[in-house]
Scaffold this active site. Structure first.
Site, PDB file in Angstrom:
ATOM      1  CB  ALA A  50      13.222  -6.801  25.917  1.00 47.81           C
ATOM      2  CG  ASN A  59      12.754   5.398  10.762  1.00 46.48           C
ATOM      3  OD1 ASN A  59      12.131   4.343  10.645  1.00 46.48           O
ATOM      4  ND2 ASN A  59      13.899   5.512   9.934  1.00 46.48           N
ATOM      5  CE1 TYR A  84      14.369  -4.947  17.017  1.00 49.65           C
ATOM      6  CE2 TYR A  84      12.839  -6.663  16.328  1.00 49.65           C
ATOM      7  CZ  TYR A  84      13.389  -5.135  16.296  1.00 49.65           C
ATOM      8  OH  TYR A  84      12.608  -4.497  15.413  1.00 49.65           O
ATOM      9  CG  ASP A 118      26.985   6.588  14.659  1.00 47.13           C
ATOM     10  OD1 ASP A 118      25.985   6.049  15.062  1.00 47.13           O
ATOM     11  OD2 ASP A 118      28.129   5.823  15.013  1.00 47.13           O
TER      12      ASP A 118
END
Length: 258
Positions: free
Chosen positions: A160, A92, A158, A65
């Site tokens: 930023a 990704n 987001y 995680d």
């Protein structure tokens, strides 16, 4: 001097078990690369590895995680057990929380900052010896939200993080180029992935869906959403483009030219 490509090139792909990550991994495997897929869900990882195995290259998995603070170091340790050279690292994994300025929370900001900016930096740092060994490259998956805003959607926190990832890409390209490591990013437009289908399209009424499709035709010069394959083809190009570094490649059907 480390002999290059005496074996198949090796790619590490985060979020490699579905969506864009899986499509990118598939394109690399089709080009003959061995893979190490990193994702949270062990079952999805094993399914992905089974699917990619048809290309005949080696596919290994690391269940982790990435939102855990020590994840980059732990992942790098597991990768080091498997290989001492990484030809391509694809950062990704990312996350998006859209909220108005008034409703933006420190927790949401910190979650996005960690996954979208710190993890790509820290994973690149941890895997740097293996990248140097292969004279490899890093591909960061960014977003059009770094510089294209949408009426009625508030995206400050987001956007930023995506702007920061683009700046990180350019700065690392500058720093690592003299050592033979290239660093590029892809800024996709909206892509029809399982997540997009689940969270966005599935709840729509027929009328909403018609309005959505018309909006796509109006926003995109090429008149359609992207596919995971569109992004994967760009990643395969960047992985092999020996004189391309510091690029933020817009793969967005023309969205950002309008």
């Amino acid at each position: 001097m480390h002999e290059h490509h005496t074996t198949a090139p090796l790619a590490v792909v985060t979020g490699g078990s579905e969506g864009l990550g899986l499509a990118i991994a598939d394109a690399f495997a089709a080009d003959g690369a061995d893979l190490i897929l990193v994702a949270r869900n062990r079952d999805k990882l094993l399914a992905a590895a089974g699917e990619l195995g048809r290309h005949g290259t080696a596919v290994r998995t690391v269940a982790a995680d990435l939102s855990a603070p020590d994840a980059p170091a732990r992942i790098a340790a597991q990768v080091a057990d498997l290989t001492d050279r990484v030809d391509t690292l694809v950062n990704n994994v990312g996350t998006a929380h859209f909220a108005s300025l008034a409703d933006t929370t420190a927790d949401a900001m910190n979650t996005m900052w960690h996954l979208n900016v710190q993890v790509p930096l820290l994973l690149s740092q941890q895997l740097l010896p293996a990248l140097l060994n292969a004279r490899g490259n890093i591909i960061n998956i960014s977003s059009y939200w770094a510089h294209k805003m949408v009426a009625g959607r508030s995206s400050a926190a987001y956007s930023a993080t995506r702007g920061a990832l683009n700046s990180l890409t350019r700065a690392l390209a500058n720093e690592l180029g003299p050592q033979g490591v290239r660093v590029n990013a892809i800024a996709p437009g909206a892509v029809h992935t399982p997540t997009y289908e689940r969270s966005y399209l599935a709840p729509m009424t027929a009328e909403q869906r018609t309005a959505h499709d018309r909006r796509i035709e109006d926003s995109y010069p090429l008149g359609r959403l992207g596919t995971a394959h569109d992004i994967a083809a760009a990643a395969a190009y960047l992985a092999s483009a020996q004189w391309t570094t510091g690029a933020i490649l817009a793969v967005d059907g023309g969205l950002t030219v309008r």
